[in-house]
Motif scaffolding. Structure first.
Motif, PDB file in Angstrom:
ATOM      1  N   SER A  36       0.720  -1.234   0.081  1.00 35.54           N
ATOM      2  CA  SER A  36      -0.153   0.002   0.016  1.00 35.54           C
ATOM      3  C   SER A  36       0.816   1.308   0.091  1.00 35.54           C
ATOM      4  O   SER A  36       1.838   1.443   0.706  1.00 35.54           O
ATOM      5  N   LEU A  38       0.987   5.099   0.684  1.00 37.50           N
ATOM      6  CA  LEU A  38       0.088   6.007   1.458  1.00 37.50           C
ATOM      7  C   LEU A  38       0.645   7.669   1.075  1.00 37.50           C
ATOM      8  O   LEU A  38       1.825   7.708   1.845  1.00 37.50           O
ATOM      9  N   LEU A  71       0.621  11.126   2.252  1.00 45.40           N
ATOM     10  CA  LEU A  71       0.095  11.667   3.217  1.00 45.40           C
ATOM     11  C   LEU A  71      -0.145  13.108   2.972  1.00 45.40           C
ATOM     12  O   LEU A  71      -0.960  13.856   3.543  1.00 45.40           O
ATOM     13  N   ASP A  75      -2.954   4.893  -2.270  1.00 47.52           N
ATOM     14  CA  ASP A  75      -4.101   5.524  -1.597  1.00 47.52           C
ATOM     15  C   ASP A  75      -3.790   6.976  -2.039  1.00 47.52           C
ATOM     16  O   ASP A  75      -3.055   7.807  -1.240  1.00 47.52           O
ATOM     17  N   THR A 101      -6.373   9.431  -1.464  1.00 55.73           N
ATOM     18  CA  THR A 101      -7.531  10.204  -1.071  1.00 55.73           C
ATOM     19  C   THR A 101      -7.016  11.270  -0.367  1.00 55.73           C
ATOM     20  O   THR A 101      -5.782  11.467  -0.003  1.00 55.73           O
ATOM     21  N   GLU A 148      -8.023  11.854   2.828  1.00 55.55           N
ATOM     22  CA  GLU A 148      -7.880  11.596   4.203  1.00 55.55           C
ATOM     23  C   GLU A 148      -6.709  12.224   5.000  1.00 55.55           C
ATOM     24  O   GLU A 148      -5.595  12.182   4.265  1.00 55.55           O
ATOM     25  N   SER A 187      -6.305   8.647   9.576  1.00 52.81           N
ATOM     26  CA  SER A 187      -7.341   8.024   8.881  1.00 52.81           C
ATOM     27  C   SER A 187      -6.829   7.095   7.951  1.00 52.81           C
ATOM     28  O   SER A 187      -7.226   5.740   7.940  1.00 52.81           O
ATOM     29  N   LYS A 188      -5.624   7.255   7.135  1.00 48.24           N
ATOM     30  CA  LYS A 188      -5.078   6.338   6.201  1.00 48.24           C
ATOM     31  C   LYS A 188      -4.347   5.329   6.813  1.00 48.24           C
ATOM     32  O   LYS A 188      -4.404   4.141   6.383  1.00 48.24           O
ATOM     33  N   THR A 222      -6.964   2.871   8.140  1.00 50.86           N
ATOM     34  CA  THR A 222      -7.533   2.224   6.960  1.00 50.86           C
ATOM     35  C   THR A 222      -6.369   0.979   6.233  1.00 50.86           C
ATOM     36  O   THR A 222      -6.797  -0.074   6.155  1.00 50.86           O
ATOM     37  N   HIS A 223      -5.483   1.330   6.174  1.00 50.13           N
ATOM     38  CA  HIS A 223      -4.287   0.216   5.611  1.00 50.13           C
ATOM     39  C   HIS A 223      -4.113  -0.804   6.949  1.00 50.13           C
ATOM     40  O   HIS A 223      -3.395  -1.855   6.508  1.00 50.13           O
ATOM     41  N   GLN A 236       3.698  -1.066   3.862  1.00 53.22           N
ATOM     42  CA  GLN A 236       3.098   0.105   3.529  1.00 53.22           C
ATOM     43  C   GLN A 236       4.089   1.035   3.191  1.00 53.22           C
ATOM     44  O   GLN A 236       5.141   0.960   3.978  1.00 53.22           O
TER      45      GLN A 236
END
Length: 422
Positions: free
Chosen positions: A331, A333, A335, A363, A365, A367, A371-372, A375-376, A384
């Motif tokens: 994943s 992320l 940020l 990801d 998004t 967010e 929150s990320k 989620t992950h 990650q």
């Protein structure tokens, strides 16, 4: 991926909660589920492991229909005594059909119309197909569903010795298959149930919320999950399903035996000539005599396996996928989607991972970071890649191992080496 923040009220076991929360499945009716994109990827990865191991033992893939004619089950003698779990219905021509709960009858019909000589044996055929059993009380999500995906295989041999050889070969293939999925299985002696036969093993994993109870030698708990078990090692240890447990029959001490709740994820049977005699599936032997073939049946509940893997691999934050079956290995992320440098680094890594055939979820998004992270951790990708403004300005990526929680800071040029060598 419709991720839920709240725990669904209807979910009683961990795997059901996490599958709903991570957006893997959606219930359409009692015991019937849609598999959403994230969940489908897990199913597909499990199938890859299974088909690879089936190919190694020479099992040939085919595909039989979900709908079966009742005439085959009448011929085998199973139609009236299978039970209410069988879903029966009439077509417009008043032919009685059923949604297949299993395929011994149909595969016997396929065999008898295509193979006539011992020279074409042994033969092992399998398929991966949706099945339906009208469970009286579906529960625990896909663990005990009415519609489920199964890999079922069937072997055909000229004599009992050949059938036992095929059985043992598949026994080892199952040990390897589950090992490749990161599972530590205990093969237990079991009843054959409605399938029939007098030699049967179930493959279980220990789980707090399992539906079964097994009794096993405590030495199973000390066997390394990092290596594949073998028949000699397993055969020397006591392991039985609850209905087979008997302290008065065996050379073992009671304090050496443990009992635990467990989840059955595979089952193999030696069924002999039960179906071949009833349905006249015969071949010419080396003397020219017609003899019924010896059969074995081998099943793995694929959709059930997804839940079992989650039951065995999770923490308070969410799923921890074994790499071999993870919907995504990595994943990414990002940020700070408003930071050009973060976007650049994320895109570089995403493109490189895709080009190297590493499954990756980006990801992008808006967010917040917290929150990320949540989620992950929930969806459980093994790794990650965390890209923030401060470290990203120096081309530094944080690499988090989901299982251990360890975070390593790497220059972006070193990140790919980590996954290409993994």
């Amino acid at each position: 991926m419709p991720v839920l923040k709240e725990v669904p009220a209807e979910a009683q076991v961990i795997s059901h909660r996490l599958m709903l929360r991570s957006g893997m499945i959606r219930q359409q009716a009692s015991g019937v589920y849609s598999w959403l994109p994230f969940g489908l990827r897990a199913l597909q990865n499990i199938i890859k492991v299974i088909t690879r191991n089936m190919s190694k033992v020479g099992s040939l893939e085919m595909l039989m229909p979900c709908i079966q004619p009742a005439s085959l089950w009448l011929e085998s003698g199973r139609f009236e005594n299978y039970g209410k779990e069988m879903l029966k219905f009439q077509d417009r021509h008043d032919n009685t059909l059923l949604f297949g709960p299993t395929n011994e009858d149909m595969i016997t019909d396929v065999f008898r119309h295509n193979i006539q000589s011992y020279k074409d044996l042994p033969k092992n055929l399998y398929h991966i197909q949706w099945k339906f059993r009208d469970e009286i009380r579906p529960r625990f999500g896909v663990m005990r569903a009415r519609e489920f995906l199964m890999k079922d295989a069937y072997s055909f041999d000229i004599d009992q010795a050949g059938a036992h050889k095929s059985y043992n070969q598949m026994y080892l293939a199952y040990l390897q298959t589950f090992h490749d999925m990161g599972l530590h299985v205990i093969p237990v002696v079991a009843d054959s149930g409605v399938i029939g036969g007098d030699l049967s093993h179930e493959f279980h994993i220990l789980a707090e919320h399992g539906e079964s109870t097994i009794f096993y030698d405590k030495r199973f708990l000390h066997l390394s999950a990092s290596k594949s078990l073998n028949m000699e090692e397993v055969g020397s240890l006591y392991a039985v399903a609850e209905e087979k447990h008997d302290f008065n029959n065996g050379n073992f001490l009671e304090d050496e035996i443990a009992s635990s709740k467990s989840i059955e994820i595979g089952h193999i049977f030696y069924i002999g000539t039960k179906y071949s005699k009833a349905m006249k599936a015969v071949v010419n032997d080396s003397n020219g005599n017609l003899v019924p073939v010896e059969m074995c049946s081998y099943g793995i509940g694929i959709s059930r396996l997804v839940a079992a893997i989650i039951e065995a691999n999770h923490d308070e934050k969410g799923i921890i996928w074994p790499s071999s079956v993870a919907p995504f290995t990595v994943s990414i992320l990002n940020l700070n989607m408003s930071d050009d440098k973060c976007n650049e680094l994320s895109k570089i890594l995403y493109d490189q991972l895709l080009a190297s055939d590493v499954s990756v979820l980006y990801d992008d998004t808006e967010e917040r970071a917290g929150s990320k992270f949540a989620t992950h951790d929930l969806i459980g990708s093994p790794y990650q890649l965390i890209i923030g403004s401060k470290k990203g300005a120096s081309d530094i990526v944080e690499v988090k191992n989901r299982k251990t929680g360890k975070i390593e800071e790497l220059d972006i040029n070193l990140v790919m080496k980590l996954f290409l060598n993994d």
